[in-house]
Write an enzyme that holds these catalytic residues in place. Structure first.
Site, PDB file in Angstrom:
ATOM      1  N   LYS A 289       8.578  -2.190  11.882  1.00  0.00           N
ATOM      2  CA  LYS A 289       8.407  -1.147  10.862  1.00  0.00           C
ATOM      3  C   LYS A 289       6.979  -1.185  10.331  1.00  0.00           C
ATOM      4  O   LYS A 289       6.424  -2.253  10.079  1.00  0.00           O
ATOM      5  CB  LYS A 289       9.374  -1.384   9.702  1.00  0.00           C
TER       6      LYS A 289
ATOM      7  N   MET B  50       0.845  -1.189   0.000  1.00  0.00           N
ATOM      8  CA  MET B  50       0.000   0.000   0.000  1.00  0.00           C
ATOM      9  C   MET B  50       0.888   1.250   0.000  1.00  0.00           C
ATOM     10  O   MET B  50       0.425   2.346   0.314  1.00  0.00           O
ATOM     11  CB  MET B  50      -0.942  -0.002   1.205  1.00  0.00           C
TER      12      MET B  50
ATOM     13  N   GLY C  27      10.794  -2.722   5.649  1.00  0.00           N
ATOM     14  CA  GLY C  27      10.057  -3.987   5.584  1.00  0.00           C
ATOM     15  C   GLY C  27       9.719  -4.339   4.142  1.00  0.00           C
ATOM     16  O   GLY C  27       9.980  -5.457   3.678  1.00  0.00           O
ATOM     17  N   HIS C  28       9.171  -3.351   3.415  1.00  0.00           N
ATOM     18  CA  HIS C  28       8.850  -3.586   2.002  1.00  0.00           C
ATOM     19  C   HIS C  28      10.111  -3.878   1.189  1.00  0.00           C
ATOM     20  O   HIS C  28      10.119  -4.744   0.311  1.00  0.00           O
ATOM     21  CB  HIS C  28       8.173  -2.344   1.398  1.00  0.00           C
TER      22      HIS C  28
ATOM     23  N   LYS D 270       4.626  -9.357   9.628  1.00  0.00           N
ATOM     24  CA  LYS D 270       3.975  -8.456  10.575  1.00  0.00           C
ATOM     25  C   LYS D 270       2.453  -8.602  10.463  1.00  0.00           C
ATOM     26  O   LYS D 270       1.760  -8.691  11.467  1.00  0.00           O
ATOM     27  CB  LYS D 270       4.384  -7.007  10.357  1.00  0.00           C
TER      28      LYS D 270
ATOM     29  N   LEU E  54       6.677   3.264   1.500  1.00  0.00           N
ATOM     30  CA  LEU E  54       7.587   2.128   1.691  1.00  0.00           C
ATOM     31  C   LEU E  54       8.577   2.343   2.826  1.00  0.00           C
ATOM     32  O   LEU E  54       9.045   3.449   3.051  1.00  0.00           O
ATOM     33  CB  LEU E  54       8.360   1.889   0.380  1.00  0.00           C
ATOM     34  N   HIS E  55       8.855   1.253   3.505  1.00  0.00           N
ATOM     35  CA  HIS E  55       9.891   1.261   4.530  1.00  0.00           C
ATOM     36  C   HIS E  55      10.755   0.017   4.349  1.00  0.00           C
ATOM     37  O   HIS E  55      10.534  -0.766   3.402  1.00  0.00           O
ATOM     38  CB  HIS E  55       9.275   1.338   5.934  1.00  0.00           C
TER      39      HIS E  55
END
Lengths: 285, 285
Positions: free
Chosen positions: A191, A37, A43-44, A156, A40-41
């Protein structure tokens, strides 16, 4: 030393994306898919990294899916930054970035719905009615549009992952689901795109969530009762933050049933409500 | 003159079928898919004929899908004759015949359901609750297993076809749906696997269904009201057979709404209950 320059394609329409991914264009190359979605962080980006290692082409989608937000939820407030996302995706090695708008994804609605089973009644499902209907809808659409060999999901959203794994298994969906571990901030907070909506005070408190889960996991290993463990985690978070406990659950994974004994995997998960944002975290043991 | 002999492959497991249909084996050849519940008649063979003309490979499935039969319905009584079906399929030019059993299709059930929208409340939906859930479930599974370029459905099951077209449109399913006209007996009765369960007397009366629909279609063209047309069709069938009217409907197609004026297509459809079998028929105008 030469830097390899790869040009990331950005597409906004399904027809253009399918043109890039049809059998001729694909020509035997495998496709790894990272649905997001946006905002981005790391994790992505960890999903992208795994997708690059295992596939010839990496497709990422960015779509804040209205179908999975309830009327009282944070669809409008969900953070968005397409320009930043585009740079991050390109730098991470995404080959094709798919950014459809809502009209492109949902031009018509004949009212067909995909209803999750008992898995959706647990954890976040209780406080987010209809959420997983919307997740399954967009996931099926995206899988059909992209036709990925492998699809990458972070742990997550463990309940989402469990339900999608069940959907793939029971409906023979043509993709392999790859689970990717949670990426955390240095202080242990998982995250999340939503973390930016924490106040500074809340942000400072938020690491107690993981601390509570880790201690809870230790109690589980030591043989404490489910009730004791859940009580401990809830109390620890309540006493060390302004967060309000939405749930603390200890369930078999990925079936999400109460029958946790003799299961290969067990999840200890919680959701905590702060002023403008609700955070989730979990440990799978 | 030489006769071309082609060997039809018969497979019972998903893994074997997917082995025959993966990208390497397929090697660019197009696949036409004919899903059936077996007890083949000329209607099914017409689907195969069209599939052969438009594709390089034809896959037929035979699976009497328990998920689409209600508890009071004729799942047990549904006619089956696999040996005869196998010969008919081979002679018709099917390349791969997939005959899974129930355990192969439904080994586990995580409870995810696909619920049709308002289209399912009309026509047969009213008297067959849950029927189209079961249809959508097996159709999605089969489409994912076979990955056909084109899938062939007869227009006798017009409501099923309408709902599947909506499913494909709204969920981006990766197949083109091809509508094939109804095949009829010489006396006009629509071919159906269920016709064998009519008594000789009922079989002799059954052609009145199509006669009534044809006359009803004529009344529609002449501008009679929906109410008059439905009344006429119901009365005609009741007066000329022992069949009991389940419904007579005149709806827009494929939306299946009441807004029939200014629609490209309109369906006049009915279902009639005989002693052991319920027959459906329709005319699309």
């Amino acid at each position: 030393m030469q830097t390899e320059t790869k040009v990331m394609r950005i597409v906004h329409t399904i027809i253009e994306l399918q043109g890039l991914l049809n059998r001729n264009e694909r020509d035997g190359r495998t496709v790894g898919f990272v649905p997001t979605m946006g905002f981005l962080h790391e994790g992505h980006l960890s999903l992208v990294e795994h997708a690059r290692l295992q596939n010839d082409l990496v497709v990422m989608s960015i779509f804040v899916n209205p179908a999975q937000f309830g009327p009282e939820e944070d669809f409008e407030a969900y953070p968005r930054d397409t320009e930043r996302d585009t740079h991050l995706a390109a730098n991470a090695g995404v080959d094709i970035l798919f950014i459809p708008n809502t009209a492109e994804m949902y031009p018509q609605d004949g009212g067909i719905r995909i209803l999750p089973g008992p898995q959706a009644a647990m954890l976040c499902g209780a406080s987010r009615p209809g959420h997983f209907d919307g997740v399954l809808k967009v996931v099926l659409k995206l899988f059909n549009i992209v036709d990925p060999d492998r699809s990458y999901f972070g742990m997550k959203d463990a309940q989402q992952l469990a339900i999608i794994e069940t959907f793939v298994r029971d409906f023979n969906l043509r993709t392999v689901i790859v689970r990717i571990p949670i990426i955390r901030e240095e202080d242990g907070l998982a995250k999340s795109s939503r973390n930016v909506n924490l106040t500074p005070t809340e942000r400072a408190q938020a690491p107690v969530i993981q601390q509570a889960l880790k201690r809870g996991a230790q109690l589980f290993k030591e043989g404490h009762s489910i009730k004791e463990i859940k009580r401990f985690v809830a109390d620890y978070i309540s006493q060390n933050s302004t967060g309000v406990i939405d749930y603390v659950s200890l369930l078999a994974y990925p079936s999400l049933t109460d029958e946790i004994y003799d299961q290969a995997e067990v999840i200890l998960a919680c959701a905590v409500k702060f002023e403008k944002v609700r955070l989730i975290d979990n440990i799978i043991m």
